[in-house]
Write a protein that holds these residues in place. Structure first.
Motif, PDB file in Angstrom:
ATOM      1  N   SER A 256       8.969  12.262   3.035  1.00 53.88           N
ATOM      2  CA  SER A 256       8.885  10.966   3.712  1.00 53.88           C
ATOM      3  C   SER A 256       8.001  10.022   2.922  1.00 53.88           C
ATOM      4  O   SER A 256       7.196  10.432   2.075  1.00 53.88           O
ATOM      5  CB  SER A 256       8.335  11.138   5.127  1.00 53.88           C
ATOM      6  N   ILE A 257       8.210   8.762   3.185  1.00 55.88           N
ATOM      7  CA  ILE A 257       7.376   7.733   2.587  1.00 55.88           C
ATOM      8  C   ILE A 257       6.870   6.863   3.728  1.00 55.88           C
ATOM      9  O   ILE A 257       7.605   6.593   4.676  1.00 55.88           O
ATOM     10  CB  ILE A 257       8.175   6.926   1.532  1.00 55.88           C
ATOM     11  N   ALA A 258       5.603   6.490   3.666  1.00 57.81           N
ATOM     12  CA  ALA A 258       5.042   5.648   4.721  1.00 57.81           C
ATOM     13  C   ALA A 258       4.360   4.455   4.083  1.00 57.81           C
ATOM     14  O   ALA A 258       3.673   4.588   3.071  1.00 57.81           O
ATOM     15  CB  ALA A 258       4.063   6.440   5.568  1.00 57.81           C
ATOM     16  N   ALA A 259       4.573   3.297   4.667  1.00 53.37           N
ATOM     17  CA  ALA A 259       3.960   2.068   4.155  1.00 53.37           C
ATOM     18  C   ALA A 259       3.229   1.370   5.289  1.00 53.37           C
ATOM     19  O   ALA A 259       3.845   0.994   6.288  1.00 53.37           O
ATOM     20  CB  ALA A 259       5.033   1.147   3.580  1.00 53.37           C
ATOM     21  N   THR A 260       1.924   1.255   5.130  1.00 55.10           N
ATOM     22  CA  THR A 260       1.193   0.520   6.151  1.00 55.10           C
ATOM     23  C   THR A 260       1.365  -0.976   5.876  1.00 55.10           C
ATOM     24  O   THR A 260       1.488  -1.393   4.722  1.00 55.10           O
ATOM     25  CB  THR A 260      -0.307   0.924   6.192  1.00 55.10           C
ATOM     26  N   SER A 261       1.403  -1.770   6.929  1.00 52.10           N
ATOM     27  CA  SER A 261       1.606  -3.205   6.690  1.00 52.10           C
ATOM     28  C   SER A 261       0.448  -4.029   7.254  1.00 52.10           C
ATOM     29  O   SER A 261       0.594  -5.204   7.533  1.00 52.10           O
ATOM     30  CB  SER A 261       2.946  -3.659   7.282  1.00 52.10           C
ATOM     31  N   LEU A 262      -0.701  -3.378   7.408  1.00 52.67           N
ATOM     32  CA  LEU A 262      -1.896  -4.127   7.810  1.00 52.67           C
ATOM     33  C   LEU A 262      -2.223  -5.147   6.722  1.00 52.67           C
ATOM     34  O   LEU A 262      -1.993  -4.897   5.537  1.00 52.67           O
ATOM     35  CB  LEU A 262      -3.095  -3.181   7.949  1.00 52.67           C
ATOM     36  N   LYS A 263      -2.816  -6.284   7.119  1.00 49.68           N
ATOM     37  CA  LYS A 263      -3.245  -7.261   6.105  1.00 49.68           C
ATOM     38  C   LYS A 263      -4.338  -6.623   5.252  1.00 49.68           C
ATOM     39  O   LYS A 263      -5.182  -5.875   5.757  1.00 49.68           O
ATOM     40  CB  LYS A 263      -3.789  -8.500   6.806  1.00 49.68           C
TER      41      LYS A 263
END
Lengths: 297, 186
Positions: A140-147
């Motif tokens: 799996s790949i995870a991308a956080t999108s917090l500023k």
């Protein structure tokens, strides 16, 4: 004398014929090779594609779309003021689809750190009479999108990413008992401090015990192999209860991890059972058959 | 003289064995389907790997059905059928063992449609019950086409359906049998 011989021969032949007449027609079918050849792969090792937080060895079937709502309340020890955690919530919404019976793709979005994730899951081996275990490869790949907290810095998109590689080995020991082991590697492109490891190795162990035909008790533990990260964080232990009703599976559980994807519950878990950092949570999954099996003519 | 009569007897015995082998018809690709229709949902499943033998000399008829080979349009239905209802791991096969009571009326050498009565014992989910049904056998170009419809009460075979889904499944399941038998060669 020759007469006697003849009579003996006659009796012998008669008995052979009698035997032939007796031979059971069902026995004839039992010996039929085609029926023997039909492979009987083990089914329903687990109720659904997750044990609790982690993936189970189950994949969604060909043409089946599974919609999943995973939810964790706040910690029990947050007290009456927070209604023992029920005031708070983190949630993950996910979709997974079976491209074949053995190959699943999935996407999800967690409210925790506003994280998007995508995964591939492939069943390499299927348990059967000749194969003791089922094996699934998962990535799996995870991308956080917090500023980004420091906008002045040279922030790269790759800093948001982390990857998980996992092999899930499971065996259904009996109607009731299934166990699985899952060696796991989580790679984080960016970690909080220089001491944190980018690569974290862990081993997951999970099992289910069926209480009735449609309910089961589940447990899951992720042991992070020794290292700096293992010293600062806590292994995730989760206990749960599955209830199956037709197309739905409800999973209720207690866990010390708030995150529901590998990058959170394997190397980044801060909750401790002993301190009461226990999250009540549930997963609800519903399957939709998008592609019906064609009738074989 | 006695020697000849013994020889004659022997030939008779052999020929009778030969005849009974001739009277056997066999298939391993028979088709059994079942339906359950309720206002909530329709359930249908097909099994095209049914093995069966008819012995016309005695009228005996047997079926052997691998429960795992039933195919449902929805994968989840199939899983529930095998895991919860039929328990295919414990009871992998259903069988029927019985007799065509009027087998003598069927002439396997002559094309034609014959009505037959079948009686026997049906075993599903480890439970054996007597059944009685009618069907047709059609002799056609050396093959025999067998057809029958009957119903089976789920409760008779100790198959438990939980309350939550009991409106989704008929109390009696309609079963349709559609076989193409060929002469059995040893």
């Amino acid at each position: 004398m020759p007469k006697l011989k003849l009579i003996l021969l006659l009796i012998f032949l008669c008995s052979v014929t009698a035997l032939q007449a007796q031979d059971d027609l069902l026995g004839l079918l039992e010996n039929d090779s085609l029926q023997k050849k039909t492979p009987a792969y083990t089914i329903a090792t687990f109720k659904t594609t997750r044990v609790i937080n982690g993936h189970s060895v189950e994949t969604t079937k060909n043409g089946v779309l599974q919609f999943m709502i995973s939810h964790r309340f706040g910690t029990l020890n947050s007290g009456a003021y927070n209604f023992f955690g029920l005031d708070q919530a983190t949630i993950r919404l996910g979709l997974e689809y079976g491209l074949t019976d053995r190959f699943t793709i999935g996407v999800g979005r967690s409210s925790l750190e506003k994280t998007y994730d995508g995964f591939l899951k492939y069943k390499v081996l299927r348990q059967s009479k000749n194969m003791p275990v089922s094996v699934v490869l998962f990535t799996s790949i995870a991308a956080t999108s917090l500023k980004f907290t420091e906008p002045e810095r040279d922030n790269l998109f790759s800093s948001r990413l982390s990857y998980t590689y996992q092999a899930i080995v499971a065996r259904k020991f009996s109607d009731k008992l299934s166990l699985q082991l899952s060696p796991t590697l989580v790679h984080r492109n960016l970690v909080a401090t220089t001491e944190d490891q980018n690569d974290v190795m862990a081993v997951g162990a999970a099992g289910r015990f069926k209480l009735t035909k449609r309910t089961s008790f589940n447990a899951e533990y992720f042991y992070v192999l020794p290292g700096k990260t293992a010293d600062d964080y806590y292994n995730t232990l989760s206990l749960g209860f599955d209830i199956e009703t037709g197309g739905h599976v409800f999973q209720l559980h207690l866990t010390n991890s708030q995150g529901m994807i590998e990058k959170f519950f394997v190397p980044g878990n801060t909750g401790r059972w002993s301190k009461g950092d226990i999250y009540i949570g549930f997963n609800v999954s519903r399957v939709f058959t998008l592609k019906k099996k064609k009738e074989v003519k | 003289m006695r020697f000849f009569s013994v020889c004659f007897l022997l030939i008779l015995l052999y020929s009778s064995t030969y005849v009974s082998a001739q009277g056997r018809y066999f298939t391993r690709a028979g088709h059994i389907s079942f339906y359950s229709s309720t206002p909530v949902e329709d359930i249908k499943a097909d099994n095209r790997q049914v093995a069966s033998v008819i012995d016309f000399s005695s009228g005996e008829m047997v079926f052997s059905v691998l429960m795992r080979s039933f195919e449902f349009p929805k994968a989840l239905m199939q899983e529930h059928f095998n895991e919860n209802y039929i328990e295919s791991d414990k009871y992998p096969k259903s069988t029927f063992k019985g007799k065509i009571t009027n087998a003598q009326s069927v002439d396997t050498k002559k094309d034609g449609l014959y009505k037959v009565n079948v009686e026997g014992y049906l075993t599903i989910h480890g439970v054996t019950k007597p059944v009685k049904t009618e069907g047709t056998l059609e002799v056609k170009e050396g093959k025999i086409l067998g057809k029958s419809n009957f119903t089976v009460a789920v409760a008779d075979y100790n198959i438990q359906i939980p309350k939550v889904v009991q409106d989704n499944i008929q109390k009696t399941i309609d079963i349709k049998i559609d076989m193409v038998y060929e002469p059995f060669k040893q």
